[in-house]
Write an enzyme that holds these catalytic residues in place. Structure first.
Site, PDB file in Angstrom:
ATOM      1  CG  HIS A  97      -0.251  -0.122   2.518  1.00  0.00           C
ATOM      2  ND1 HIS A  97       0.141  -1.379   2.926  1.00  0.00           N
ATOM      3  CD2 HIS A  97       0.213   0.712   3.561  1.00  0.00           C
ATOM      4  CE1 HIS A  97       0.719  -1.224   4.161  1.00  0.00           C
ATOM      5  NE2 HIS A  97       0.781  -0.008   4.459  1.00  0.00           N
ATOM      6  CG  HIS A  99       0.826   5.416   4.081  1.00  0.00           C
ATOM      7  ND1 HIS A  99      -0.176   5.357   5.120  1.00  0.00           N
ATOM      8  CD2 HIS A  99       1.598   4.210   4.132  1.00  0.00           C
ATOM      9  CE1 HIS A  99       0.463   4.319   5.891  1.00  0.00           C
ATOM     10  NE2 HIS A  99       1.365   3.505   5.526  1.00  0.00           N
TER      11      HIS A  99
HETATM   12  P1  AMP Z   1       1.725   0.657   7.359  1.00  0.00           P
HETATM   13  O1  AMP Z   1       1.828   0.846   9.079  1.00  0.00           O
HETATM   14  O2  AMP Z   1       2.554   1.275   6.462  1.00  0.00           O
HETATM   15  O3  AMP Z   1       1.833  -0.934   7.159  1.00  0.00           O
HETATM   16  O4  AMP Z   1       0.236   1.329   7.366  1.00  0.00           O
HETATM   17  C1  AMP Z   1      -0.951   0.404   7.479  1.00  0.00           C
HETATM   18  C2  AMP Z   1      -2.171   1.361   7.662  1.00  0.00           C
HETATM   19  O5  AMP Z   1      -3.302   0.602   7.558  1.00  0.00           O
HETATM   20  C3  AMP Z   1      -2.088   2.286   8.902  1.00  0.00           C
HETATM   21  O6  AMP Z   1      -2.020   3.649   8.520  1.00  0.00           O
HETATM   22  C4  AMP Z   1      -3.724   1.753   9.647  1.00  0.00           C
HETATM   23  O7  AMP Z   1      -4.051   2.862  10.063  1.00  0.00           O
HETATM   24  C5  AMP Z   1      -4.200   1.327   8.351  1.00  0.00           C
HETATM   25  N1  AMP Z   1      -5.350   0.490   8.322  1.00  0.00           N
HETATM   26  C6  AMP Z   1      -5.230  -0.857   8.787  1.00  0.00           C
HETATM   27  N2  AMP Z   1      -6.569  -1.274   8.867  1.00  0.00           N
HETATM   28  C7  AMP Z   1      -7.261  -0.427   8.206  1.00  0.00           C
HETATM   29  C8  AMP Z   1      -8.783  -0.501   7.800  1.00  0.00           C
HETATM   30  N3  AMP Z   1      -9.511  -1.511   8.232  1.00  0.00           N
HETATM   31  N4  AMP Z   1      -8.914   0.415   7.026  1.00  0.00           N
HETATM   32  C9  AMP Z   1      -8.538   1.440   6.601  1.00  0.00           C
HETATM   33  N5  AMP Z   1      -7.174   1.633   7.248  1.00  0.00           N
HETATM   34  C10 AMP Z   1      -6.537   0.506   7.754  1.00  0.00           C
END
Ligand code: AMP
Ligand code: ZN
Length: 133
Positions: A97, A99
């Site tokens: 993903h 950001h």
């Molecule tokens: P990372 O720490 O770079 O892997 O980012 C993962 C991101 O996913 C974090 O910013 C979380 O807040 C976000 N996240 C986790 N679960 C969900 C969800 N169900 N819907 C939207 N965002 C999510």
């Protein structure tokens, strides 16, 4: 199935801001700024180091499209576009993903600093080894 695969399959609800056959962009559940968005391919790859370049190119095009739209709606002063690969880099969801983080000022929710340290400078020999030949 990982949590983002489930979001891509609409098994788990999310606030979708963009969708096509292969990609999805949705609002982060714990936004660090207003409009903090995640862009994913619907196909599962663990992280960007495991993701084909064509997919990353498509995601960057979607990010550019979103910035044009967010500029009009949210009026941020800038953006960060980042992807964490593996736990050591802060990755908490093992489905690639990116950001897209609209930025408003230095006091918003994202603290991202590059503090250069002498100890992290490379030797001349390692600089040569690092070059892709
Ligand atoms: P990372 O720490 O770079 O892997 O980012 C993962 C991101 O996913 C974090 O910013 C979380 O807040 C976000 N996240 C986790 N679960 C969900 C969800 N169900 N819907 C939207 N965002 C999510
Ligand atoms: Zn997945």
């Amino acid at each position: 199935m990982c949590i983002f695969c489930r979001i891509a399959a609409h098994d788990i609800p999310s606030s979708i801001v963009y969708e096509d056959d292969h990609y999805l962009a949705f609002l982060d559940i714990a936004p660090v700024t207003k409009g903090h968005t995640l862009i994913i391919p619907k196909a599962h790859y663990d992280d960007f180091t495991m993701t084909p370049g064509t997919v990353i190119k498509d995601i960057s095009e979607i990010a550019r499209k979103l910035t044009k739209h967010y500029d009009a709606v949210l009026r941020p002063n800038g953006y960060n576009f980042i992807s964490n690969a593996k736990e050591a880099a802060g990755q908490s969801v093992a489905h690639v993903h990116f950001h897209l983080i609209p930025r408003y000022d230095e006091m918003d929710g994202l603290i991202l600093t590059f503090k250069g340290k002498e100890k992290d400078k490379l030797s001349e020999a390692l600089k040569i080894d690092l070059k892709v030949k």
